[in-house]
Write a protein that holds these residues in place. Structure first.
Motif, PDB file in Angstrom:
ATOM      1  N   ALA A 300     -16.396  33.001   8.442  1.00 56.25           N
ATOM      2  CA  ALA A 300     -15.264  32.161   9.380  1.00 56.25           C
ATOM      3  C   ALA A 300     -15.139  32.949  10.549  1.00 56.25           C
ATOM      4  O   ALA A 300     -15.290  33.973  10.827  1.00 56.25           O
ATOM      5  CB  ALA A 300     -13.884  32.596   8.400  1.00 56.25           C
ATOM      6  N   ALA A 306     -16.304  27.427   9.668  1.00 58.05           N
ATOM      7  CA  ALA A 306     -16.662  28.263   8.881  1.00 58.05           C
ATOM      8  C   ALA A 306     -18.248  27.587   8.732  1.00 58.05           C
ATOM      9  O   ALA A 306     -18.448  26.582   8.506  1.00 58.05           O
ATOM     10  CB  ALA A 306     -15.945  28.370   7.559  1.00 58.05           C
ATOM     11  N   CYS A 330     -12.177  34.023   4.864  1.00 60.18           N
ATOM     12  CA  CYS A 330     -12.695  33.178   4.041  1.00 60.18           C
ATOM     13  C   CYS A 330     -12.820  33.951   2.648  1.00 60.18           C
ATOM     14  O   CYS A 330     -13.075  35.178   2.735  1.00 60.18           O
ATOM     15  CB  CYS A 330     -13.999  32.592   4.621  1.00 60.18           C
ATOM     16  N   THR A 341     -10.943  28.890   3.111  1.00 59.40           N
ATOM     17  CA  THR A 341     -10.718  29.366   4.485  1.00 59.40           C
ATOM     18  C   THR A 341      -9.218  29.318   4.852  1.00 59.40           C
ATOM     19  O   THR A 341      -8.519  28.158   4.535  1.00 59.40           O
ATOM     20  CB  THR A 341     -11.609  28.543   5.580  1.00 59.40           C
TER      21      THR A 341
END
Length: 495
Positions: A300, A306, A330, A341
């Motif tokens: 992340a 991500a 994350c 996330t």
């Protein structure tokens, strides 16, 4: 001789009732000391294992409760009399004036308003009085249940993340703003391995599920996968860190900060290069984690994305886009191919990779400020923490509203859930660490004084349920990690 009107008579009766009410309160207050003395004399003649100071505190608190309820009872009687008087007067007016039904409706509204105020006052008074009793004992029991076991001092800057290895030997890992990650012996508190491959702050550390491999995320826009080899030294007797200071709240000065020089971390083996470097982000990599099985990893970043990588080839498999602001954390599900996330855009997102042909995403909206972390529990629950000073428990099958909300007095950082016992550890900006159950009931607060606990913001907490000595670890910006022994059976029994 003039005849007194109905309204004047009612006013005179109300005045007399208020006068009698004030006299009754004076009599109540004048007898308080005699009643307290009598209660003390009665309790002194009884066998009790409570210390005298605790018994005296109990007497004072129960005396306060009794006095409050006496006053409320008297006010209740007076309100009932006034309602009856008002009812009679309005009923009399209703016989001669049109719109009597309206008058009765007004009476009903006024009476219900008065009774609702009384009910609310009773609830508030009772809650305030009983909370004094609970808080007077909470500190003592929490100290007995939550004990500091070991401090891990060696970093030269704040520690952002802490993690525990899933393979033998079980070691503690810390990620620091000093550009290093350290591995520690949980029992001795000695540094075992130092990783120096990053050129920026190390923001996260996670251990591979089956191998002696670690995954770190950094401010240098990369995530590193590196191998370590550890042979644990013979455990030495731990120092007694369970002395509790009589002063629970103290300020912290810079001169009291742990000093990283001379802690021995510079003498431990050093890993300088990673096995694999993941380099697809355009901003700070704030967190990283392994997917179930350890063949893929997710990162992340502050670039609002991500990334999902294949660990063996270092190739980017998926770029997870959709957040409107920087990501903060994350986390992966322990048994399923699910990723969550969190972001500064006040939301967190659930990414589903269980079906290779479909990669669905669900958005959870419920916070009003940055979501600092979101973690999975066993089953279909996610727990999220936020800078809005709340923690929310969600059911993955119903995303509309949380099933429980915990409200705190400080921003919440990276939380962690004890999976087996379903206990949430909440690290706070104000140096506190609190424990709650999944329904939102507060269980304990970790000790914090001039001899115990963190002296700066607590950044992260992680559970290690199977370790016989330390089953909870915390880290903070005071450059140290702390191992705690939480007596979980006693904690749950106290609840």
């Amino acid at each position: 001789m003039p005849i007194e009107s109905g309204s004047c008579a009612s006013a005179r009766q109300a005045k007399q009732k208020r006068k009698s009410h004030s006299l009754s309160i004076r009599r109540t207050n004048s007898s308080e000391q005699e009643r307290a003395a009598l209660q003390r004399d009665m309790l002194e003649g009884q066998d009790s294992k409570l210390p005298s100071s605790v018994r005296n505190t109990l007497l004072e608190l129960f005396g306060q409760i009794e006095r409050e309820f006496e006053n409320l009872y008297i006010e209740n009687l007076e309100l009932r009399r006034e309602i009856d008087t008002l009812n009679e007067r309005l009923a009399g007016e209703g016989q001669t004036v049109d719109g009597a039904e309206l008058s009765k409706g007004q009476l009903k509204t006024k009476a219900s308003h008065s009774t609702s105020q009384l009910s609310q006052k009773l609830k508030t008074t009772y809650k305030a009085s009983t909370s004094k009793i609970v808080s007077s004992f909470k500190t003592t029991t929490s100290r007995a249940i939550c004990q500091l076991v070991k401090e891990y001092v060696g970093h030269r800057d704040g520690i952002w993340d802490v993690s525990v290895a899933k393979t033998q030997p079980v070691v503690l890992g810390t990620a620091s703003a000093d550009h290093t990650a350290l591995l520690w012996s949980i029992e001795t508190g000695k540094c075992l391995v130092k990783y120096v491959g990053h050129v920026g702050s190390v923001n996260s550390i996670k251990f591979h599920p089956t191998e002696q491999v670690a995954l770190t995320a950094s401010g240098d826009q990369t995530a590193h996968i590196w191998r370590y080899i550890i042979q644990l030294p013979t455990p030495q007797p731990t120092a007694d860190c369970n002395q509790v200071s009589g002063e629970d709240e103290v300020e912290f000065s810079d001169k009291d900060e742990p000093d990283g020089d001379g802690d021995g971390s510079s003498d431990c083996p050093t890993v300088r290069a990673p096995l694999t470097s993941l380099k697809s982000h355009q901003g700070v990599v704030i967190a990283a984690d392994w997917l179930v099985g350890g063949k893929q990893a997710v990162t992340a970043s502050w670039d609002r994305t991500a990334n999902l990588y294949d660990v063996e080839t270092s190739e980017l498999v998926h770029s997870l886009t959709g957040h409107d602001q920087e990501l903060t954390h994350c986390c992966t599900h322990p048994t399923q191919r699910l990723v969550v996330t969190s972001s500064r855009d006040t939301t967190f997102r659930l990414w589903d990779f269980r079906d290779p042909s479909i990669h669905s995403v669900n958005v959870f909206q419920g916070h009003t400020d940055t979501v600092t972390s979101a973690v999975f529990t066993v089953g279909d629950n996610v727990v999220s923490g936020s800078d809005d000073r709340t923690v929310k428990v969600w059911d993955l099958k119903n995303m509309r509203s949380p099933i429980a909300t915990i409200r705190t007095d400080s921003a919440v950082n990276r939380i962690n859930v004890c999976v087996g016992q379903r206990i949430i550890a909440l690290p706070h900006d104000n140096r506190q660490v609190r424990l709650f159950d999944m329904s939102g009931v507060r269980l304990a607060r970790l000790p914090r004084s001039n001899r115990q606990g963190h002296r700066r913001m607590v950044c992260c907490a992680t559970w290690c349920e199977d370790h016989p000595i330390c089953n909870l670890f915390t880290c903070g910006f005071d450059r140290q990690a702390i191992g705690w022994n939480i007596n979980i059976p006693a904690l749950l029994q106290e609840k």
